[in-house]
Design a protein around this motif. Structure first.
Motif, PDB file in Angstrom:
ATOM      1  N   VAL A 186       9.252  13.406  -3.812  1.00  0.00           N
ATOM      2  CA  VAL A 186       9.281  11.935  -3.229  1.00  0.00           C
ATOM      3  C   VAL A 186      10.110  11.680  -2.055  1.00  0.00           C
ATOM      4  O   VAL A 186       9.632  11.203  -1.003  1.00  0.00           O
ATOM      5  N   ALA A 187      11.395  12.483  -2.029  1.00  0.00           N
ATOM      6  CA  ALA A 187      12.208  12.062  -0.918  1.00  0.00           C
ATOM      7  C   ALA A 187      11.657  13.083   0.380  1.00  0.00           C
ATOM      8  O   ALA A 187      11.570  12.422   1.290  1.00  0.00           O
ATOM      9  N   ALA A 188      11.129  14.258  -0.103  1.00  0.00           N
ATOM     10  CA  ALA A 188      10.480  15.102   0.840  1.00  0.00           C
ATOM     11  C   ALA A 188       9.464  14.450   1.523  1.00  0.00           C
ATOM     12  O   ALA A 188       9.338  14.330   2.840  1.00  0.00           O
ATOM     13  N   ALA A 189       8.481  13.839   0.752  1.00  0.00           N
ATOM     14  CA  ALA A 189       7.291  13.021   1.195  1.00  0.00           C
ATOM     15  C   ALA A 189       7.676  12.009   2.273  1.00  0.00           C
ATOM     16  O   ALA A 189       7.234  11.656   3.111  1.00  0.00           O
ATOM     17  N   LEU A 190       8.473  10.999   1.584  1.00  0.00           N
ATOM     18  CA  LEU A 190       9.096   9.898   2.260  1.00  0.00           C
ATOM     19  C   LEU A 190       9.520  10.329   3.651  1.00  0.00           C
ATOM     20  O   LEU A 190       9.284   9.750   4.769  1.00  0.00           O
ATOM     21  N   ALA A 191      10.278  11.510   3.717  1.00  0.00           N
ATOM     22  CA  ALA A 191      10.864  11.891   5.127  1.00  0.00           C
ATOM     23  C   ALA A 191       9.624  12.394   6.150  1.00  0.00           C
ATOM     24  O   ALA A 191       9.827  12.164   7.378  1.00  0.00           O
ATOM     25  N   LEU A 192       8.734  12.948   5.468  1.00  0.00           N
ATOM     26  CA  LEU A 192       7.646  13.631   6.417  1.00  0.00           C
ATOM     27  C   LEU A 192       6.631  12.268   6.643  1.00  0.00           C
ATOM     28  O   LEU A 192       6.045  12.486   7.998  1.00  0.00           O
ATOM     29  N   THR A 193       6.497  11.433   5.976  1.00  0.00           N
ATOM     30  CA  THR A 193       5.390  10.353   6.165  1.00  0.00           C
ATOM     31  C   THR A 193       6.040   9.086   7.196  1.00  0.00           C
ATOM     32  O   THR A 193       5.243   8.687   7.565  1.00  0.00           O
ATOM     33  N   VAL A 194       7.437   8.969   7.033  1.00  0.00           N
ATOM     34  CA  VAL A 194       7.894   7.875   7.606  1.00  0.00           C
ATOM     35  C   VAL A 194       7.349   7.618   9.198  1.00  0.00           C
ATOM     36  O   VAL A 194       7.012   6.424   9.584  1.00  0.00           O
ATOM     37  N   PRO A 195       7.455   8.504  10.025  1.00  0.00           N
ATOM     38  CA  PRO A 195       6.688   8.242  11.460  1.00  0.00           C
ATOM     39  C   PRO A 195       5.382   7.676  11.502  1.00  0.00           C
ATOM     40  O   PRO A 195       5.183   7.197  12.393  1.00  0.00           O
ATOM     41  N   ALA A 211       0.929  -1.185   0.000  1.00  0.00           N
ATOM     42  CA  ALA A 211       0.017  -0.003  -0.087  1.00  0.00           C
ATOM     43  C   ALA A 211       0.793   1.345   0.141  1.00  0.00           C
ATOM     44  O   ALA A 211       0.572   2.183  -0.807  1.00  0.00           O
ATOM     45  N   ILE A 212       1.904   1.041   0.761  1.00  0.00           N
ATOM     46  CA  ILE A 212       2.701   2.398   1.028  1.00  0.00           C
ATOM     47  C   ILE A 212       3.691   2.602  -0.525  1.00  0.00           C
ATOM     48  O   ILE A 212       3.673   3.680  -1.059  1.00  0.00           O
ATOM     49  N   ALA A 213       3.843   1.498  -1.139  1.00  0.00           N
ATOM     50  CA  ALA A 213       4.612   1.601  -2.556  1.00  0.00           C
ATOM     51  C   ALA A 213       3.552   2.216  -3.443  1.00  0.00           C
ATOM     52  O   ALA A 213       4.009   2.905  -4.477  1.00  0.00           O
ATOM     53  N   ALA A 214       2.385   1.443  -3.471  1.00  0.00           N
ATOM     54  CA  ALA A 214       1.375   2.022  -4.383  1.00  0.00           C
ATOM     55  C   ALA A 214       1.464   3.600  -4.133  1.00  0.00           C
ATOM     56  O   ALA A 214       0.886   4.453  -4.987  1.00  0.00           O
ATOM     57  N   THR A 215       1.255   4.052  -2.921  1.00  0.00           N
ATOM     58  CA  THR A 215       0.979   5.494  -2.660  1.00  0.00           C
ATOM     59  C   THR A 215       2.164   6.238  -3.322  1.00  0.00           C
ATOM     60  O   THR A 215       1.789   7.276  -3.834  1.00  0.00           O
ATOM     61  N   PHE A 216       3.298   5.806  -3.117  1.00  0.00           N
ATOM     62  CA  PHE A 216       4.343   6.578  -3.706  1.00  0.00           C
ATOM     63  C   PHE A 216       4.595   6.543  -4.909  1.00  0.00           C
ATOM     64  O   PHE A 216       4.902   7.469  -5.858  1.00  0.00           O
ATOM     65  N   ALA A 217       4.031   5.350  -5.856  1.00  0.00           N
ATOM     66  CA  ALA A 217       4.205   5.173  -7.175  1.00  0.00           C
ATOM     67  C   ALA A 217       3.224   6.278  -7.722  1.00  0.00           C
ATOM     68  O   ALA A 217       3.426   6.840  -8.777  1.00  0.00           O
ATOM     69  N   LEU A 218       1.968   6.134  -7.140  1.00  0.00           N
ATOM     70  CA  LEU A 218       0.720   7.101  -7.732  1.00  0.00           C
ATOM     71  C   LEU A 218       1.307   8.386  -7.523  1.00  0.00           C
ATOM     72  O   LEU A 218       0.991   9.376  -8.464  1.00  0.00           O
TER      73      LEU A 218
END
Length: 495
Positions: free
Chosen positions: A130-139, A105-112
């Motif tokens: 993508v990098a910024a979104a990943l940093a903010l969503t990881v927690p 689900a996380i992979a599909a989110t970032f692919a979309l």
């Protein structure tokens, strides 16, 4: 030489325009390898238990059947479909199931996300977002229902924004997304709320002659979206259930994911905001007033509650993409031929499935022991007690093990006062609350963190006997005549 260059270009062409796919694969691999990171939240345990209850009873809950303090009180699960998916995956594959499901689900989110952003911006700019979104969503990327709803959220908002970019109304083909979202997670209410401001953006940006027609079309879509959100076992009650979250008031800041942003130390949110401000000042980026309002609204949410950081991270770039492309340059990358794309997708799908099976067969996934008082609950069951005052984080584990908790992660069920009283009691902010709750609910035993203030106080209280303790949890049993085992330290020479 010309033939060689032409041939290499033809070979490379099928691989161009596939950055969203590579993003999805990379994110999937990352979270699969760090799978236990997805299982650190104690709420995962009760989510799976509720899902199994729904499967076993072929019905969704209407009242609480798990706790002893709220048993029989009205409670509905707006996350029922996600809970069923987690329960089914767990039943089939153990903890590997929820990990793989969440990672997908996380992979599909970032692919979309990458797909929709790259429609306007270059691949390099997309990867920065993508990098910024990943940093903010990881927690907040955990094996919980909101993760399964995230790709739906991105697709829904991207569809609305795309319509606004075209100065048109959204396609009614988006409505099944709202129906799906409403069954996966209560955050669908936010998706409904966004229809209004995005419609305003589309209407204001359109020519004057077209505004009236466009307004009517957006209004029709908004009404249809509202009706689509009622396509749940609870009907419109799923929409009304959001009020209980909003009514938690002073309880919300006490929950980690609902706490406002803290800039006491440098974090991902502050870095991203500062870089965004710096880029705007450097490049002189301008946005339409309605997009500014949308972006400021998302920033406000991220500042006021930690869990909204993921919303800013995933939706902010969608709001920015089209106007930003007009100022810094758009996407000129070639796309992959449909036939070649299909071959690449099929091959990678087989490789991912094989890799997932191989890794899951040699790696053991399991929840973090910090929220799983395994040995303590084994000892607790031997005591045959019915009314246990537990630490908030232990509630999910108790539910999963058939022990009715005093409180658990369903904060909307317990309400503001109950939650605040429990927090003040367990943390001894108001010590009298502890003794009041122990008497009011006729508590037989307590199961609290060993290092908690309430645990240490009960060591000094007659009538409560410590019967078990380890590094994670301690059990105190109410027993008449029990004498406290520790004296408070007193220094007679102290002034």
């Amino acid at each position: 030489m010309t033939l060689s260059v032409a041939h290499s270009t033809e070979v490379a062409a099928p691989l161009r325009g596939l950055s969203p796919l590579w993003v999805g694969i990379g994110v999937y691999a990352l979270f699969l390898l760090a799978g236990n990171r997805l299982l650190i939240d104690p709420d995962t345990l009760w989510q799976i238990t509720v899902g199994q209850w729904i499967i076993d009873h072929r019905a969704v809950p209407e009242t609480d059947v798990f706790s002893f303090t709220m048993r029989g009180q009205p409670w509905i699960s707006t996350q029922w479909l996600a809970q069923v998916l987690f329960a089914k995956s767990y039943a089939l594959f153990g903890w590997s199931g929820p990990v793989v499901l969440s990672s997908a689900a996380i992979a599909a989110t970032f692919a979309l996300f990458a797909k929709f952003v790259s429609r306007h911006l270059s691949e390099s700019t997309t990867l920065v977002f993508v990098a910024a979104a990943l940093a903010l969503t990881v927690p907040h990327l955990l094996a919980r229902p909101h993760v399964l709803a995230m790709p739906v959220m991105v697709a829904w908002v991207a569809g609305l924004i795309a319509a606004a970019d075209r100065r048109a109304a959204p396609s009614f083909w988006l409505l099944p997304l709202m129906a799906l979202w409403a069954n996966l997670h209560g955050g669908f209410v936010f998706g409904l709320v966004l229809v209004g401001p995005i419609a305003l953006d589309a209407i204001v940006s359109a020519g004057v002659p077209a505004r009236k027609t466009l307004m009517l079309r957006w209004a029709a879509f908004g009404i249809a979206a509202l009706i689509a959100s009622w396509c749940t076992p609870y009907g419109w009650n799923a929409l009304l259930a959001s009020r209980k979250i909003l009514e938690l008031g002073s309880a919300l800041p006490l929950i980690m994911e609902w706490k406002p942003a803290d800039f006491g130390s440098l974090g991902a949110l502050e870095i991203c905001l500062l870089l965004g401000v710096g880029l705007s000042l450097w490049r002189g980026i301008k946005l339409p007033p309605t997009r500014i309002l949308l972006l400021l609204g998302l920033v406000h949410m991220a500042l006021s509650q930690g869990r909204a950081g993921e919303i800013l991270a995933l939706l902010g770039p969608l709001v920015l993409a089209a106007p930003l492309a007009r100022q810094i340059g758009g996407n000129e990358a070639a796309t992959t031929a449909p036939r070649a794309r299909g071959v690449v997708f099929a091959g990678l799908a087989v490789l991912l499935a094989a890799g997932t099976f191989a890794f899951a067969s040699v790696h053991r996934f399991e929840p973090h022991p910090h929220s799983a008082p395994v040995a303590a609950v084994v000892a607790l069951k031997k005591l045959n007690v019915a009314r246990v005052f537990n630490d908030y984080d232990f509630g999910g584990y108790l539910i999963a093990n058939g022990v009715a908790p005093f409180i658990d992660g369903r904060t909307e069920l317990y309400g503001e006062k109950f939650f605040v009283d429990h927090n003040a009691a367990s943390g001894l902010m108001e010590p009298e609350n502890l003794f009041r709750l122990l008497e009011q609910y006729q508590i037989d035993a307590t199961l609290m963190r060993t290092q908690s203030a309430a645990t240490k106080l009960l060591d000094h209280i007659d009538g409560w006997q410590k019967v078990y303790a380890d590094d994670i949890a301690t059990i105190h049993l109410r027993r008449a005549g029990a004498v406290h085992i520790a004296e408070p330290a007193v220094d007679p020479t102290a002034k």
